[in-house]
Every structure is written in C-alpha cells, then in structure tokens.
Design a protein around this motif. Sequence first.
Motif, PDB file in Angstrom:
ATOM      1  N   ASP A 440      21.998 -11.036  11.235  1.00  0.00           N
ATOM      2  CA  ASP A 440      21.409 -12.279  10.802  1.00  0.00           C
ATOM      3  C   ASP A 440      20.064 -12.283  11.247  1.00  0.00           C
ATOM      4  OD1 ASP A 440      23.821 -13.138  10.070  1.00  0.00           O
ATOM      5  OD2 ASP A 440      24.277 -14.340  11.921  1.00  0.00           O
ATOM      6  N   ASN A 441      19.656 -11.492  12.450  1.00  0.00           N
ATOM      7  CA  ASN A 441      18.287 -11.766  12.880  1.00  0.00           C
ATOM      8  C   ASN A 441      17.436 -10.532  12.196  1.00  0.00           C
ATOM      9  OD1 ASN A 441      19.499  -9.304  14.174  1.00  0.00           O
ATOM     10  ND2 ASN A 441      18.736  -9.853  16.245  1.00  0.00           N
ATOM     11  N   ARG A 444      15.031 -11.573   6.868  1.00  0.00           N
ATOM     12  CA  ARG A 444      14.293 -12.730   6.577  1.00  0.00           C
ATOM     13  C   ARG A 444      13.530 -12.839   5.187  1.00  0.00           C
ATOM     14  NH1 ARG A 444      17.074 -13.492  10.438  1.00  0.00           N
ATOM     15  NH2 ARG A 444      16.232 -14.369  12.390  1.00  0.00           N
ATOM     16  N   GLU A 454       9.968 -18.788   7.642  1.00  0.00           N
ATOM     17  CA  GLU A 454      11.025 -17.926   7.203  1.00  0.00           C
ATOM     18  C   GLU A 454      12.310 -18.397   6.876  1.00  0.00           C
ATOM     19  OE1 GLU A 454       9.692 -13.883   9.932  1.00  0.00           O
ATOM     20  OE2 GLU A 454      11.339 -15.221  10.606  1.00  0.00           O
ATOM     21  N   ALA A 456      16.340 -17.914   7.164  1.00  0.00           N
ATOM     22  CA  ALA A 456      17.213 -16.691   7.747  1.00  0.00           C
ATOM     23  C   ALA A 456      18.701 -17.252   7.185  1.00  0.00           C
ATOM     24  CB  ALA A 456      17.010 -16.797   9.161  1.00  0.00           C
ATOM     25  N   GLU A 458      22.407 -17.272   8.052  1.00  0.00           N
ATOM     26  CA  GLU A 458      23.316 -17.247   9.032  1.00  0.00           C
ATOM     27  C   GLU A 458      24.606 -17.175   8.757  1.00  0.00           C
ATOM     28  OE1 GLU A 458      24.409 -16.791  12.665  1.00  0.00           O
ATOM     29  OE2 GLU A 458      22.551 -17.251  12.399  1.00  0.00           O
ATOM     30  N   SER A 460      27.450 -16.704  10.975  1.00  0.00           N
ATOM     31  CA  SER A 460      28.231 -17.064  12.060  1.00  0.00           C
ATOM     32  C   SER A 460      29.222 -18.002  11.938  1.00  0.00           C
ATOM     33  CB  SER A 460      27.260 -17.299  13.245  1.00  0.00           C
ATOM     34  OG  SER A 460      26.705 -18.841  13.111  1.00  0.00           O
TER      35      SER A 460
END
Length: 537
Positions: A440-441, A444, A454, A456, A458, A460
């Motif tokens: 996830d990190n 971008r 940015e 992103a 996710e 999760s």
Amino acid sequence: MTISTTTSRVSYTANGSTDVFAYTFKIFSDSEIKVYVDNVLKTLTTHYTVSGAGESSGGNVTFTTGNTPANLEIVALARNIARTQATDYVENDSFPAETHEAALDKLTMLVQDVDNTVTGDIFRFSESVTDAGTVTITKTAAQRASKLLAFDTSGDLQATQEIGVYQGNWAASTAYAIRDLIKDTSNNNIYICNTAHTSSGSQPISSNADVAKWTLIVDAASATSSATSAASSATTATAQAVIATAKAVLTASDATDTAADLVLTNADVVLTNADVVLTNADVVSAEAAKVAAEGATGASAFKFTFDSSTTMADPGTGELRLNHATVASVTSIAFDAVSADTSNPDVSDFIASWDDGSNSAHEGYITIRKSGTPATYAVFSLTGAVTDSTGYLTAVVTHVDSNGSWTNGDTMYVSFARSGDKGATGNTGATGGVGTEMADNVFRIQDNGDATKEIAFEASGISTGTTRTITMPDSDVTLGDGGAVTTDGAVFSNYNSIGSNVTTTTSTTANQFLMGEIAVADTYTWTIAGNGELTII
C-alpha cells in the motif's frame, strides 16, 4: 664484240612482288654475278638463277620461290669477273677473232670493275687536289694501335695522333700538343688543346691569353651554378612542405584542434643553404624538388590522376572520377584499383576496407588535394558502402567542404581518416517481474504539478485471501468528494460523512454512484435534481 656499258653494277628497290631483276652488263657465266638483298649476299641456285650469260646487253636474275625480296628492300647486282687470263696463244697457230675479242672484253670488264671501285667505293682526293702529298702510312700495326687516321699539320694522312691524351691539371710552362686534355682546377672545366704551345699565365683558362688555343669540352662551371640553383629551390620547397604539413586541416569529428591550436609561419621554420649540402656528386633534378614540395600531401596519401568524366565506371590506370562536375554535388567517387604512384601499386584492398567500421552512417572522411596546390581540396564523408567492381571501386559519399576545382589530368592525393567505432553496449538493467505486487505504501499516483498530492490505494479493508477488482466504465468518471458535485457519472465511495451539500445532476445518461456506507452530517443535504439518479451499491 663491243662492251657498250661502262658500269658493272645496278640496284633496284623491290615492290614486294617482282622476282625478276635485269642486269645491263655482260658476264661470261652465271657465277660471274653477285646478288645482294639489303646488303646480304645471296647464293646462286638456292636463292636465285641467272639467264643471259654471254649477252653484251646483259640478262636477268630470277629469285627462287620463297626468296622474292620484300617491299622496299634494296636489290643490288654486281659483276664478279675472275681475275685470270685464260686465253692461250700458240705461235704460228690460227688467230681467231672471237677468242681475241673475248680476251679483250674480259680486260675491259676488269678495268670497269676497278673504275667503279676507285671512283665510288674508296676515300680519295678530287682530281683538282694537287697538294695532297704522299698518302702512305708506314707505321707498323703496333705503332698504329689506338691511333687516329687523321691529317697532320701538312695536310697529309697520318696515324700518329690519339683521340686525346689526358695531361691532368693545367700547369704553366708546360708544352701541350694538339688534342691534349687538361682540367682547369679553378672551376673544373675540361679543355682540349687545338694548337700546340707552351702554356703561360694563370687560371681560369677562359681569361688566359692562350684561351684561343683551347676548346671547352665540359662546362663544369655552368653545371655547378645550375646545381646550386637547384639546391636552393629544393631547400625552399622543403621549408614550404614543412609549413604545409603543420597547417594540415583537421576536421571537427577527427580532432578538437582548430586553427588557433596550430600557429606556424615562415618564421617558425628557418632553413638556409647550410642546412642542405649538395655537391657535384649529388643528383639534383626538377623531379626531386617536386617530390619535396609534395611531401606534405603525399606522405600519407595515395596519388591519383583526375579523370573529368562523371560516369561511374573504371576511370583508367591510376585515375579517379567524381559523379558530378560540381564538387559540392558529388555523391559517389570511382577509384581505379591501382594508384598513380611509381609502379602503380594495387591499393584496392585498402580502399575496400574503408566501410569496415561499425559507424555505417559516417565511416570516416575522404580528403582529396590537388598536387602543388593544397588550397584546392575536397572533403567527403563516407556515408555508404564501398563497392569493389574488379578493377575499380566506388564509394558513396556526402560532401562536407571543398575549395577550387580540378581539370582533366590533374594530379591528386587521396587520404582517408576513419571515424571511431561505436563503444560497447552497456549492461542491461534488471527486468521488472511480471505481475509484481506492490505494498500500500509503495504504489502512489502523484499530481503533475505538485508531487505532494498523491493517491494511495488502500487494500487493508479487503478480506484475507480475497482479490477485489475495480472495472472502469466506458466513460469519464469523477470521484465525488462529499461536496456540491454536479458532474455526471461521479462516484462516491465509503464517504462516512458528507460535510457539504451534494446535488445530483439532471442528466439521464451518466448519473452518480454511491459505494459503501455514507452518512450526511447535520445541516447538510443531498439533493437529486430533476431526472438525476443516484445509484447506491
């Protein structure tokens, strides 16, 4: 019988086909005539036959088959009477007139033969010369050896003089005879004595009081002057060649040197006669000076002769052609397989290698300079293949720079400077994995104008072991941000709270979508206007 002719020989110029030649004098037998063809004595029966022997008016000589004189060959017929007396007179015997006349005829013929020889075949004085004196050579063979048959001071023939006797260096108070040879040591001239005398005075003989008694044979003084002038010319040519070499043109692609990098004037090269020493033993010629002058051009180049034809075919031994009369428009050059240098060495293998580099767009530079006029030149880039056509080669070129022009027959010098090969290809970077997943990190999407903005994604919230797929519609989509959105097709996802008023547009073709749970904060409203639709998923 009367012998009417006074000659005993006759000659003809053959016409290439006639094989019968007449003689106009009497002979007694076939063997009493000699036949010559271009001064070569021929043989009776083998080369010719004779008819008319015994006839006072003469007869014919007929050449045998295969021996007819060639056109313009000279045929000479000469009487050859035997020097004998064969008539025998017996006392109180009969005295036949025919026998007596034949004997007289033979004597007459012999006299005629002698007369022909004396008047036409030997060296003799004219009848009007009465002061010839005694022409008798009384010397022995040993005394006559290596001597000249010449006239002495009285005008009589003698065999007492040599062609010339070398007496060494001239000296005063020396008795010199006619034909003595001496050397004038002041200038190395060689003289022959034409008047016997005892020498006096000093050298040079050209200003001596007895100069008229000597004849100049070898003018060494003039030869020395010419050699000195030639040496000076060669020295000047050498200096010019050195300067020309230093000012050789370097193109931008071959070197970074410019005109400012090479500064050389006549003051930089000082050559005087002391630097080049030439003596009489040296050979100085115009060709030597020419070679010196062309040294700068030809030292690392090949010599060719310019052929003004623009047809790309074999230009001829040691020649080259350009495919256009205007130098700047030339796109092809034809070279003969051999150069115009001494012995015409074969340079085809070298020319064929010009396109062997790895830079096919620019293999190198071909430079052509006119002999004796370096300012007349042309530089071409080799931008195509060199084709070997057996006997000559053609090169595809692009004009770079030139000055002046050539005329048919001019001497040219051609050199080639190859471009550097391409460098080795660098290592290839690692190939990214197919279907590589990013955290996830890591993944971008940034705004083009502001990298701090940015997006992103996710993951999760997705159940473990589950893959969710986002499928884009076949239309432009704007994601809603909880504000007053009026754009068709806007999509709102998981808005926990609407913090502003939202209005759904009136379009019936692309309305708005809501995914997941959403709450409208206090004091805010969501309005569906007109025909607008809000789809909640």
